[in-house]
Write a protein that holds these residues in place. Structure first.
Motif, PDB file in Angstrom:
ATOM      1  N   ALA A 112     -37.239  33.353  22.675  1.00 53.53           N
ATOM      2  CA  ALA A 112     -38.687  33.572  22.708  1.00 53.53           C
ATOM      3  C   ALA A 112     -39.141  34.646  21.724  1.00 53.53           C
ATOM      4  O   ALA A 112     -40.329  34.935  21.624  1.00 53.53           O
ATOM      5  CB  ALA A 112     -39.127  33.947  24.118  1.00 53.53           C
ATOM      6  N   GLY A 113     -38.181  35.243  21.000  1.00 48.08           N
ATOM      7  CA  GLY A 113     -38.534  36.227  19.980  1.00 48.08           C
ATOM      8  C   GLY A 113     -38.304  37.674  20.357  1.00 48.08           C
ATOM      9  O   GLY A 113     -38.602  38.576  19.561  1.00 48.08           O
ATOM     10  N   MET A 114     -37.779  37.935  21.564  1.00 54.56           N
ATOM     11  CA  MET A 114     -37.497  39.301  21.973  1.00 54.56           C
ATOM     12  C   MET A 114     -36.014  39.582  21.743  1.00 54.56           C
ATOM     13  O   MET A 114     -35.166  38.782  22.109  1.00 54.56           O
ATOM     14  CB  MET A 114     -37.840  39.520  23.452  1.00 54.56           C
ATOM     15  CG  MET A 114     -37.683  40.966  23.902  1.00 54.56           C
ATOM     16  SD  MET A 114     -37.927  41.202  25.701  1.00 54.56           S
ATOM     17  CE  MET A 114     -39.640  40.739  25.874  1.00 54.56           C
ATOM     18  N   SER A 115     -35.711  40.727  21.150  1.00 57.64           N
ATOM     19  CA  SER A 115     -34.317  41.042  20.852  1.00 57.64           C
ATOM     20  C   SER A 115     -34.042  42.523  21.052  1.00 57.64           C
ATOM     21  O   SER A 115     -34.920  43.288  21.473  1.00 57.64           O
ATOM     22  CB  SER A 115     -33.987  40.636  19.405  1.00 57.64           C
ATOM     23  OG  SER A 115     -34.831  41.327  18.496  1.00 57.64           O
ATOM     24  N   GLY A 116     -32.806  42.925  20.767  1.00 56.44           N
ATOM     25  CA  GLY A 116     -32.438  44.333  20.823  1.00 56.44           C
ATOM     26  C   GLY A 116     -32.535  44.930  22.208  1.00 56.44           C
ATOM     27  O   GLY A 116     -32.314  44.258  23.220  1.00 56.44           O
ATOM     28  N   HIS A 117     -32.889  46.220  22.241  1.00 59.30           N
ATOM     29  CA  HIS A 117     -32.939  46.951  23.509  1.00 59.30           C
ATOM     30  C   HIS A 117     -34.002  46.407  24.453  1.00 59.30           C
ATOM     31  O   HIS A 117     -33.824  46.441  25.676  1.00 59.30           O
ATOM     32  CB  HIS A 117     -33.187  48.446  23.250  1.00 59.30           C
ATOM     33  CG  HIS A 117     -32.020  49.132  22.631  1.00 59.30           C
ATOM     34  ND1 HIS A 117     -30.794  49.208  23.244  1.00 59.30           N
ATOM     35  CD2 HIS A 117     -31.893  49.775  21.444  1.00 59.30           C
ATOM     36  CE1 HIS A 117     -29.947  49.883  22.480  1.00 59.30           C
ATOM     37  NE2 HIS A 117     -30.589  50.227  21.370  1.00 59.30           N
ATOM     38  N   ARG A 118     -35.106  45.889  23.910  1.00 57.25           N
ATOM     39  CA  ARG A 118     -36.158  45.348  24.769  1.00 57.25           C
ATOM     40  C   ARG A 118     -35.623  44.178  25.579  1.00 57.25           C
ATOM     41  O   ARG A 118     -35.854  44.084  26.786  1.00 57.25           O
ATOM     42  CB  ARG A 118     -37.361  44.897  23.940  1.00 57.25           C
ATOM     43  CG  ARG A 118     -38.244  46.031  23.420  1.00 57.25           C
ATOM     44  CD  ARG A 118     -39.449  45.471  22.708  1.00 57.25           C
ATOM     45  NE  ARG A 118     -40.292  44.705  23.606  1.00 57.25           N
ATOM     46  CZ  ARG A 118     -40.897  43.563  23.274  1.00 57.25           C
ATOM     47  NH1 ARG A 118     -40.726  43.042  22.068  1.00 57.25           N
ATOM     48  NH2 ARG A 118     -41.670  42.942  24.140  1.00 57.25           N
ATOM     49  N   ALA A 119     -34.934  43.274  24.917  1.00 58.25           N
ATOM     50  CA  ALA A 119     -34.386  42.112  25.609  1.00 58.25           C
ATOM     51  C   ALA A 119     -33.309  42.533  26.606  1.00 58.25           C
ATOM     52  O   ALA A 119     -33.266  42.027  27.730  1.00 58.25           O
ATOM     53  CB  ALA A 119     -33.809  41.121  24.596  1.00 58.25           C
ATOM     54  N   GLN A 120     -32.455  43.441  26.199  1.00 55.03           N
ATOM     55  CA  GLN A 120     -31.384  43.882  27.099  1.00 55.03           C
ATOM     56  C   GLN A 120     -31.948  44.578  28.329  1.00 55.03           C
ATOM     57  O   GLN A 120     -31.501  44.316  29.454  1.00 55.03           O
ATOM     58  CB  GLN A 120     -30.435  44.827  26.358  1.00 55.03           C
ATOM     59  CG  GLN A 120     -29.219  45.209  27.184  1.00 55.03           C
ATOM     60  CD  GLN A 120     -28.251  46.080  26.404  1.00 55.03           C
ATOM     61  OE1 GLN A 120     -28.497  47.269  26.197  1.00 55.03           O
ATOM     62  NE2 GLN A 120     -27.157  45.476  25.967  1.00 55.03           N
ATOM     63  N   ASP A 121     -32.935  45.445  28.123  1.00 55.24           N
ATOM     64  CA  ASP A 121     -33.535  46.151  29.260  1.00 55.24           C
ATOM     65  C   ASP A 121     -34.218  45.177  30.219  1.00 55.24           C
ATOM     66  O   ASP A 121     -34.126  45.331  31.444  1.00 55.24           O
ATOM     67  CB  ASP A 121     -34.557  47.184  28.769  1.00 55.24           C
ATOM     68  CG  ASP A 121     -33.899  48.364  28.072  1.00 55.24           C
ATOM     69  OD1 ASP A 121     -32.663  48.508  28.188  1.00 55.24           O
ATOM     70  OD2 ASP A 121     -34.618  49.123  27.390  1.00 55.24           O
ATOM     71  N   ARG A 122     -34.901  44.183  29.671  1.00 57.42           N
ATOM     72  CA  ARG A 122     -35.559  43.176  30.514  1.00 57.42           C
ATOM     73  C   ARG A 122     -34.512  42.389  31.314  1.00 57.42           C
ATOM     74  O   ARG A 122     -34.674  42.164  32.516  1.00 57.42           O
ATOM     75  CB  ARG A 122     -36.363  42.229  29.618  1.00 57.42           C
ATOM     76  CG  ARG A 122     -36.876  40.949  30.296  1.00 57.42           C
ATOM     77  CD  ARG A 122     -38.039  41.189  31.189  1.00 57.42           C
ATOM     78  NE  ARG A 122     -38.557  39.935  31.722  1.00 57.42           N
ATOM     79  CZ  ARG A 122     -39.286  39.839  32.817  1.00 57.42           C
ATOM     80  NH1 ARG A 122     -39.577  40.931  33.525  1.00 57.42           N
ATOM     81  NH2 ARG A 122     -39.727  38.677  33.234  1.00 57.42           N
ATOM     82  N   ALA A 123     -33.428  41.990  30.671  1.00 56.16           N
ATOM     83  CA  ALA A 123     -32.376  41.242  31.350  1.00 56.16           C
ATOM     84  C   ALA A 123     -31.711  42.079  32.436  1.00 56.16           C
ATOM     85  O   ALA A 123     -31.437  41.585  33.538  1.00 56.16           O
ATOM     86  CB  ALA A 123     -31.336  40.761  30.340  1.00 56.16           C
ATOM     87  N   ILE A 124     -31.478  43.343  32.160  1.00 55.42           N
ATOM     88  CA  ILE A 124     -30.867  44.238  33.152  1.00 55.42           C
ATOM     89  C   ILE A 124     -31.774  44.390  34.365  1.00 55.42           C
ATOM     90  O   ILE A 124     -31.316  44.354  35.513  1.00 55.42           O
ATOM     91  CB  ILE A 124     -30.560  45.615  32.525  1.00 55.42           C
ATOM     92  CG1 ILE A 124     -29.395  45.486  31.534  1.00 55.42           C
ATOM     93  CG2 ILE A 124     -30.230  46.650  33.607  1.00 55.42           C
ATOM     94  CD1 ILE A 124     -29.145  46.747  30.719  1.00 55.42           C
TER      95      ILE A 124
END
Length: 241
Positions: A112-124
């Motif tokens: 969906a275009g989200m990567s890096g720490h933002r994506a990891q934090d959301r997944a966590i």
């Protein structure tokens, strides 16, 4: 209204080999509703979910998802709409075995275009909310059936969709894990205002659903409430909450 379908029909083949998988279905589903669609194997439940989720094009009829008519959209536009508005939960989990639980959720965000720490934090955060924080570095082969399905639900929620489509989400789970998944989907609809449409043989889901329908031979039939005698069902031309 989150979802509205009219005259929905899906036909495979032609002539003597023609199969009508979905026949003249009309359906409206509101925000926050938990709709359960039951019926025998081969009745068209999975095909119907695939149509309203934009995975298949109907042979005829219209589908409006959040105001967008899927049947006239390009493949690329439908793919983008699915990514941003629909979360899928499957019977077989459909997790990537080479990835960890965290990476299986992250990949939906990456698409969906989200990567890096933002994506990891959301997944966590999603895994934490589903009591999977301690399993985030485990691969699917190291997880129980119930844990795999919760990872799949976290992945379905990754892009904050308004609509969750669940195809037999409890079929490969034991009774305890199946009940936990049912209660989780109900909580998501109730507390987060999401719409959940479930296709299942599991009668326990009737207890949490706000509406129950029966599907047979590609047609939706009306059930008179969660404990209705299905022998009393009758064909309806249009189903509304």
């Amino acid at each position: 209204m989150v979802l509205e379908a009219t005259g929905l029909r899906k036909v495979y083949g032609s002539g003597s080999t023609q199969v009508i998988a979905v026949a003249e279905v009309a359906l409206s589903v509101r925000r926050g509703e938990i709709l359960l669609i039951m019926g025998p194997s081969g009745s068209g439940k999975t095909t119907l979910l695939s149509l309203i989720g934009g995975l298949l094009r109907p042979s005829s009829g219209t589908i409006h998802l959040n105001g967008h008519e899927l049947s006239v959209m390009t493949e690329a536009a439908r793919a983008r709409l699915r990514l941003e508005n629909v979360g899928f939960v499957f019977q077989d989990f459909n997790l990537l075995n080479a990835l960890t639980a965290l990476e299986n959720v992250e990949i939906a965000l990456n698409l969906a275009g989200m990567s890096g720490h933002r994506a990891q934090d959301r997944a966590i955060r999603l895994l934490h909310d589903l009591n999977l924080e301690q399993r985030r570095d485990f691969t699917p082969g190291q997880l129980s059936g119930g844990e795999k399905q919760r990872v799949a639900i976290a992945r379905a929620l990754a892009n904050d969709p308004m609509l969750i489509l669940a195809d037999e989400p409890t079929a490969n789970l034991d009774s305890a894990n199946g009940l936990a998944v049912v209660e989780l989907l109900a909580r998501i609809a109730r507390d987060e205002g999401r719409t959940v449409v479930i296709a299942s043989h599991d009668y326990r889901i009737r207890d949490v659903a706000t509406r129950n329908l029966w599907m047979e031979d590609g047609r939706l039939l009306k059930s008179v409430g969660p404990t209705a005698d299905l022998a009393k069902r009758g064909t309806v031309n249009r189903v509304r909450h």
